[in-house]
Design an enzyme around this catalytic site. Structure first.
Site, short mmCIF file in Angstrom:
data_model
loop_
_atom_site.label_atom_id
_atom_site.label_comp_id
_atom_site.label_asym_id
_atom_site.label_seq_id
_atom_site.Cartn_x
_atom_site.Cartn_y
_atom_site.Cartn_z
N ARG A 37 -12.35 32.03 17.70
CA ARG A 37 -13.26 32.86 16.91
C ARG A 37 -14.08 31.97 15.98
O ARG A 37 -13.54 31.02 15.42
CB ARG A 37 -12.44 33.87 16.07
CG ARG A 37 -12.04 35.09 16.85
CD ARG A 37 -11.02 35.92 16.13
NE ARG A 37 -11.32 36.17 14.72
CZ ARG A 37 -10.56 36.95 13.94
NH1 ARG A 37 -9.49 37.55 14.43
NH2 ARG A 37 -10.87 37.13 12.68
N LYS A 59 -0.61 40.55 11.17
CA LYS A 59 -0.78 42.01 11.08
C LYS A 59 -1.12 42.59 12.45
O LYS A 59 -0.54 43.59 12.88
CB LYS A 59 -1.90 42.38 10.08
CG LYS A 59 -1.69 41.85 8.68
CD LYS A 59 -2.76 42.34 7.73
CE LYS A 59 -4.16 41.83 8.01
NZ LYS A 59 -4.38 40.38 7.88
N ARG A 71 -9.37 45.95 1.85
CA ARG A 71 -9.33 44.57 1.41
C ARG A 71 -9.84 44.45 -0.02
O ARG A 71 -10.06 43.35 -0.51
CB ARG A 71 -10.20 43.72 2.34
CG ARG A 71 -9.40 43.08 3.46
CD ARG A 71 -10.34 42.23 4.29
NE ARG A 71 -9.66 41.22 5.03
CZ ARG A 71 -9.62 41.19 6.36
NH1 ARG A 71 -10.21 42.10 7.07
NH2 ARG A 71 -9.00 40.21 6.97
N ARG A 129 -5.58 28.96 16.44
CA ARG A 129 -5.57 30.25 17.14
C ARG A 129 -6.70 30.34 18.17
O ARG A 129 -7.84 30.04 17.87
CB ARG A 129 -5.71 31.37 16.10
CG ARG A 129 -5.71 32.75 16.69
CD ARG A 129 -5.42 33.78 15.66
NE ARG A 129 -6.57 34.10 14.83
CZ ARG A 129 -6.58 35.08 13.91
NH1 ARG A 129 -5.49 35.79 13.70
NH2 ARG A 129 -7.65 35.32 13.20
N ARG A 188 -12.31 32.47 4.11
CA ARG A 188 -11.56 33.72 4.32
C ARG A 188 -10.32 33.76 3.46
O ARG A 188 -9.99 34.78 2.86
CB ARG A 188 -11.16 33.86 5.79
CG ARG A 188 -12.29 34.28 6.66
CD ARG A 188 -11.97 34.03 8.10
NE ARG A 188 -11.02 34.98 8.64
CZ ARG A 188 -10.27 34.73 9.71
NH1 ARG A 188 -10.34 33.57 10.32
NH2 ARG A 188 -9.45 35.64 10.16
P1 AMP Z 1 -10.01 39.96 10.48
O1 AMP Z 1 -10.05 39.99 11.97
O2 AMP Z 1 -9.21 41.07 9.89
O3 AMP Z 1 -9.63 38.60 9.94
O4 AMP Z 1 -11.52 40.23 9.99
C1 AMP Z 1 -12.59 39.39 10.41
C2 AMP Z 1 -13.76 39.54 9.45
O5 AMP Z 1 -14.24 40.90 9.47
C3 AMP Z 1 -13.45 39.27 7.99
O6 AMP Z 1 -13.46 37.88 7.68
C4 AMP Z 1 -14.61 39.99 7.31
O7 AMP Z 1 -15.83 39.30 7.46
C5 AMP Z 1 -14.71 41.26 8.17
N1 AMP Z 1 -13.83 42.33 7.64
C6 AMP Z 1 -12.71 42.84 8.24
N2 AMP Z 1 -12.16 43.80 7.49
C7 AMP Z 1 -12.93 43.90 6.38
C8 AMP Z 1 -12.88 44.72 5.20
N3 AMP Z 1 -11.89 45.62 5.02
N4 AMP Z 1 -13.84 44.56 4.27
C9 AMP Z 1 -14.85 43.67 4.44
N5 AMP Z 1 -14.95 42.85 5.52
C10 AMP Z 1 -14.01 42.97 6.48
#
Ligand code: AMP
Length: 216
Positions: free
Chosen positions: A160, A13, A88, A127, A171
């Site tokens: 990360r 994404k 989400r 990654r 996740r």
């Molecule tokens: P991402 O970089 O999109 O994988 O997000 C990293 C982390 O941020 C996720 O594993 C969650 O802990 C938090 N996070 C990101 N977006 C959301 C969301 N819409 N709702 C809740 N937690 C989020």
């Protein structure tokens, strides 16, 4: 135009939103990055979010929804934006619809970038990203020219915390559980378009573009 990019972690994404940013002029709004910025900056929001983010769990809606609505009410999002990582959950999707409706706006398109789970585990655990410029690499499919060093700015690459195996599993589980209801929500509204995220980046971009232009 307000566009939502849906997909499991690692589906691409962020890569697609960055590619399309120049073409569409839509700012890329990503909740994961907003949380990471707050964590790096040591803000109160960052301190609240940190344990959730680092273990791969969802940050509670009370924190996430407010942060996102605040971000999309900034002037650069007045004409729309591309949302990545939000919503989400159904609660988040409803809160977003309500907030946009309050301003006479709405989500125009939702693009689901689909990738098989096995492939995602492989992508996420390989990654590495640049803490300085945000460039993303993969040990097998997109290695940096010098191992461990960013091609763009020469910084040392980092993994990360939530790309480590334990957090990757959490996740994917959490996001898989929430994905189907979200897909149904947007499908029912007639806004869902699916693009395969499994080919080379440019091929995926073509499919995403076709969704954006309403050709699919
Ligand atoms: P991402 O970089 O999109 O994988 O997000 C990293 C982390 O941020 C996720 O594993 C969650 O802990 C938090 N996070 C990101 N977006 C959301 C969301 N819409 N709702 C809740 N937690 C989020």
């Amino acid at each position: 135009m307000y566009v939502v990019l849906l997909g499991l972690p690692g589906a691409g994404k962020g890569t697609q939103a960055a590619l399309l940013k120049d073409e569409t002029g839509l700012p890329h709004v990503t909740t994961g990055e907003l949380f990471r910025e707050n964590i790096r900056g040591g803000t109160d929001l960052g301190k609240q979010a940190q344990p959730f983010v680092e273990s791969g769990r969802l940050v509670p809606d009370e924190i996430t929804i407010g942060m996102l609505l605040d971000r999309i009410s900034q002037p650069d999002c007045a004409g729309g934006c591309m949302l990545d990582g939000f919503p989400r959950s159904l609660e988040q999707a409803r809160a977003l619809d309500e907030a946009l409706a309050g301003k006479g706006k709405r989500i125009d398109r939702t693009i689901y970038i689909s990738v098989a789970t096995d492939e995602l585990v492989c992508r996420l655990s390989g990654r590495w990203s640049c803490p300085n410029c945000g460039a993303v690499y993969n040990e097998t499919s997109r290695p940096p020219r010098t191992p461990g060093i960013c091609d763009n700015c020469g910084s040392r690459l980092e993994q990360r915390k939530d790309d480590r195996p334990e957090a990757v599993r959490t996740r994917l589980e959490v996001n898989l559980k929430n994905l189907e209801p979200l897909l149904d929500y947007y499908r029912t509204q007639g806004k869902l378009c699916e693009a395969s995220g499994e080919g080379p980046v440019e091929e995926v971009a073509r499919a995403v573009r076709a969704c954006l232009e309403g050709e699919r």
